[in-house]
Scaffold this active site. Structure first.
Site, PDB file in Angstrom:
ATOM      1  N   HIS A   1       1.657  -1.322  -0.064  1.00  0.00           N
ATOM      2  CA  HIS A   1      -0.125   0.406  -0.397  1.00  0.00           C
ATOM      3  C   HIS A   1       1.358   0.373  -0.082  1.00  0.00           C
ATOM      4  O   HIS A   1       0.268   2.596  -0.352  1.00  0.00           O
ATOM      5  CB  HIS A   1      -0.786   0.053   1.324  1.00  0.00           C
ATOM      6  CG  HIS A   1      -0.533   0.154   2.588  1.00  0.00           C
ATOM      7  ND1 HIS A   1      -0.191  -1.087   3.844  1.00  0.00           N
ATOM      8  CD2 HIS A   1      -0.705   1.778   3.731  1.00  0.00           C
ATOM      9  CE1 HIS A   1       0.321  -0.017   4.912  1.00  0.00           C
ATOM     10  NE2 HIS A   1       0.555   1.082   4.383  1.00  0.00           N
TER      11      HIS A   1
ATOM     12  N   GLU B   1       5.935   5.393  13.597  1.00  0.00           N
ATOM     13  CA  GLU B   1       4.869   5.241  14.142  1.00  0.00           C
ATOM     14  C   GLU B   1       5.072   4.953  15.659  1.00  0.00           C
ATOM     15  O   GLU B   1       5.736   4.965  15.989  1.00  0.00           O
ATOM     16  CB  GLU B   1       4.276   4.025  13.434  1.00  0.00           C
ATOM     17  CG  GLU B   1       4.583   3.058  12.275  1.00  0.00           C
ATOM     18  CD  GLU B   1       3.687   2.468  11.912  1.00  0.00           C
ATOM     19  OE1 GLU B   1       2.751   1.969  11.959  1.00  0.00           O
ATOM     20  OE2 GLU B   1       4.479   0.930  11.794  1.00  0.00           O
TER      21      GLU B   1
ATOM     22  N   HIS C   1       8.029  -2.014   2.115  1.00  0.00           N
ATOM     23  CA  HIS C   1       7.560  -1.206   2.125  1.00  0.00           C
ATOM     24  C   HIS C   1       9.342   0.207   2.026  1.00  0.00           C
ATOM     25  O   HIS C   1       9.326   0.731   0.800  1.00  0.00           O
ATOM     26  CB  HIS C   1       6.941  -0.172   3.501  1.00  0.00           C
ATOM     27  CG  HIS C   1       6.071  -0.839   4.066  1.00  0.00           C
ATOM     28  ND1 HIS C   1       4.658  -1.279   2.757  1.00  0.00           N
ATOM     29  CD2 HIS C   1       4.972  -1.100   5.020  1.00  0.00           C
ATOM     30  CE1 HIS C   1       3.831  -1.839   2.969  1.00  0.00           C
ATOM     31  NE2 HIS C   1       3.909  -2.042   4.523  1.00  0.00           N
TER      32      HIS C   1
HETATM   33  C1  BG6 Z   1       1.536  -2.195   7.799  1.00  0.00           C
HETATM   34  C2  BG6 Z   1       2.351  -2.714   9.047  1.00  0.00           C
HETATM   35  O1  BG6 Z   1       2.045  -2.803   6.716  1.00  0.00           O
HETATM   36  O2  BG6 Z   1       1.590  -1.204   7.616  1.00  0.00           O
HETATM   37  C3  BG6 Z   1       1.735  -2.466  10.093  1.00  0.00           C
HETATM   38  O3  BG6 Z   1       1.786  -4.334   8.906  1.00  0.00           O
HETATM   39  C4  BG6 Z   1       1.539  -0.313   9.887  1.00  0.00           C
HETATM   40  O4  BG6 Z   1       2.637  -2.767  11.474  1.00  0.00           O
HETATM   41  C5  BG6 Z   1       1.020  -0.356   8.364  1.00  0.00           C
HETATM   42  O5  BG6 Z   1       1.630   0.225  10.593  1.00  0.00           O
HETATM   43  C6  BG6 Z   1       2.157   1.142   8.618  1.00  0.00           C
HETATM   44  O6  BG6 Z   1       0.829   1.840   7.452  1.00  0.00           O
HETATM   45  P1  BG6 Z   1       0.162   3.399   7.176  1.00  0.00           P
HETATM   46  O7  BG6 Z   1       0.130   3.556   6.262  1.00  0.00           O
HETATM   47  O8  BG6 Z   1      -0.055   3.675   8.532  1.00  0.00           O
HETATM   48  O9  BG6 Z   1       2.148   3.829   7.463  1.00  0.00           O
END
Ligand code: BG6
Length: 490
Positions: free
Chosen positions: A180, A218, A242
């Site tokens: 994503h 985060e 990511h």
């Molecule tokens: C997910 C992870 O792929 O991405 C999570 O499994 C993480 O642990 C999340 O919190 C973070 O995504 P975003 O879009 O909130 O930065």
């Protein structure tokens, strides 16, 4: 300025795991937003499928509640929500048995001309069973696609098994592997910055760039996902996908065009150029950390082990010095870091240029800083180019480091769509550019596997850090050993 939307052809989205967390929090709200934006063409349908026994009415109620909860109040429209839930069907089925598949077929047969997308919002252990039943029930049409999401394996061998399972039913050009992060607006802007401007690309190499930092912090902790997370850890959960994907987009050669094959071929070359980190160098090139009790999100929070309720050496933080051994990037480290329970939620890419070769400013030049390009993914999406200027006013030549600052929210005054909105409809548009190809996923694991093995073999401990701070001191040492510092976003 407002964004433009182009309608897509009618589709049927079948969401396996239709009553699960991902469907509720992300998929249904994302599709709702795309309907509101006017991108649907009738007869478009969304079909929830899961083991739970539920009537169509009950599923519509579930979806209504999901929209109420996960769509911002200002963006929620009762009329649109009603229209949206009227597109919903529901089938209770068993992934491992015949129950429900005839009914799904009956529904899908009413829309044979529609694009047909199967979204696997279920654990990977079900991908094989579901794929085979899709095939055996004759549900694959010419316009069929399948969407899968991480975890795409937990090491190279399991990722290969998964790829083999999927490819025994679907062709690679039908498979959409979601990361994503690739759907985030600013990530796509990174490509626009690099390839739609003359300014950066000539400087985008080891002659002018000192190093790159990629930071995904985060403030949240485990969020009740202990079962999954303690089997994964930050390296598998965040870096393998990511952060590595972001690094590929920064480092790749200009593709001949934005088509999926060209972009993914270039990313693959980056992955294959990554210097191996293994038992010999893992202690110098990596730091793993784990948060202990502290303060975060405005209050006291427990440590990882307390949340988990058992001992564990799983990392909630990773810092890595990655090196890309190719002509363009030789000698330019990519410092990656990601962690939970950091002081803030912030994701950014910082391209640090080299210092000017010579200062003509005498004493005034003592405050001279190298240029930095900061691409902020979240929050406050935008781009900052740090430059040196003369401090305004009389009084001689004094230099100052200032950002040319562009916040997308302010500049475009449009809502920032969630990554899933873009990606879900890319599946319908049949555009795989922002999805990972099977060989990319495997190449990323090829780099990650020796790190995991090294940590295990050398019993590298997760260093503790207090929740609400920016990681273990060893991570500061990792970059400061090289005479550099982590970019501080404020
Ligand atoms: C997910 C992870 O792929 O991405 C999570 O499994 C993480 O642990 C999340 O919190 C973070 O995504 P975003 O879009 O909130 O930065």
């Amino acid at each position: 300025m407002s964004s433009q939307t182009i309608p897509v052809e009618p589709f049927d989205y079948v969401v396996f795991g239709g009553t699960g967390d991902l469907a509720e929090r992300k998929l249904l709200p994302a599709l709702y937003h795309r309907q509101v934006a006017g991108q649907f063409t009738d007869p478009t349908r969304i079909i929830g499928a899961s083991r739970t026994e539920m009537s169509q009415k009950e599923y519509q109620k579930f979806a209504h509640a999901a929209l109420k909860e996960h769509v911002k109040e200002a963006e929620y429209d009762k009329g649109e929500a009603d229209k949206f839930v009227n597109r919903l069907n529901y089938v209770s089925l068993d992934a491992k048995a015949d129950r429900g598949w005839d009914e799904l077929k009956k529904i899908l047969d009413e829309g044979t001309e529609n694009v047909r997308a199967f979204y696997m919002a279920v654990g990977p252990s079900l991908f094989g069973d579901i794929s085979e039943r899709i095939r055996d029930n004759g549900l694959i049409t010419e316009k069929t696609r399948i969407v899968v999401e991480k975890p795409l394996g937990r090491d190279l061998a399991s990722a290969q098994d998964l790829n083999n399972t999927i490819s025994s039913v679907f062709d690679e050009d039908q498979v959409f592997r979601i990361d994503h992060y690739l759907g985030k607006e600013t990530v796509q802007n990174l490509m626009a910055l690099r390839f739609a401007n003359m300014l950066y690309e000539p400087l985008w190499n080891s002659a002018h760039i000192d190093h790159v930092q990629i930071n995904v912090s985060e403030s949240v902790g485990l969020e009740g996902r202990a079962g999954y997370y303690n089997n994964a850890g930050a390296l598998r959960d965040m870096v393998q996908n990511h952060l590595v994907q972001l690094m590929c987009l920064v480092a790749m050669e200009p593709p001949a065009s934005m088509n999926a094959k060209n972009v993914r071929d270039e990313k693959l070359k980056v992955l294959r150029s990554l210097k191996r980190i293994d038992t010999k160098n893992a202690d110098k090139m990596t730091v793993r950390g784990q948060y202990k009790a502290g303060a975060s999100e405005g209050g006291a929070v427990s440590g990882y082990l307390d949340e988990l309720g058992e001992p564990s050496n799983i990392e909630t933080y990773v810092a890595i010095k990655a090196e890309i051994e190719n002509w363009r990037w030789s000698g330019v480290p990519f410092y990656l870091r990601t962690g939970k329970r950091m002081p803030n939620r912030v994701s950014e890419i910082v391209v640090n240029f080299k210092a000017v070769p010579h200062s003509i400013f005498g004493d005034a030049g003592q405050n001279m800083y190298a240029n930095q390009l900061v691409i902020r993914l979240q929050p406050d999406e935008g781009v900052k180019q740090w430059i040196m200027i003369k401090d305004p006013g009389p009084g001689g030549m004094r230099l100052r480091h200032v950002p040319l600052d562009m916040s997308f929210a302010e500049s475009f005054q449009s809502r920032n769509p969630d990554a899933y909105e873009r990606l879900l409809l890319d599946v319908i548009r049949n555009d795989q550019t922002l999805f990972m190809r099977g060989d990319e996923v495997e190449a990323a694991w090829e780099w990650i596997d020796p790190i995991l093995t090294a940590w295990e073999d050398t019993e590298q401990l997760a260093q503790t850090y207090t929740a609400g701070t920016s990681g273990p001191s060893q991570a500061i040492a990792l970059i400061e050993r090289d005479g550099r510092t982590w970019y501080d976003h404020e």
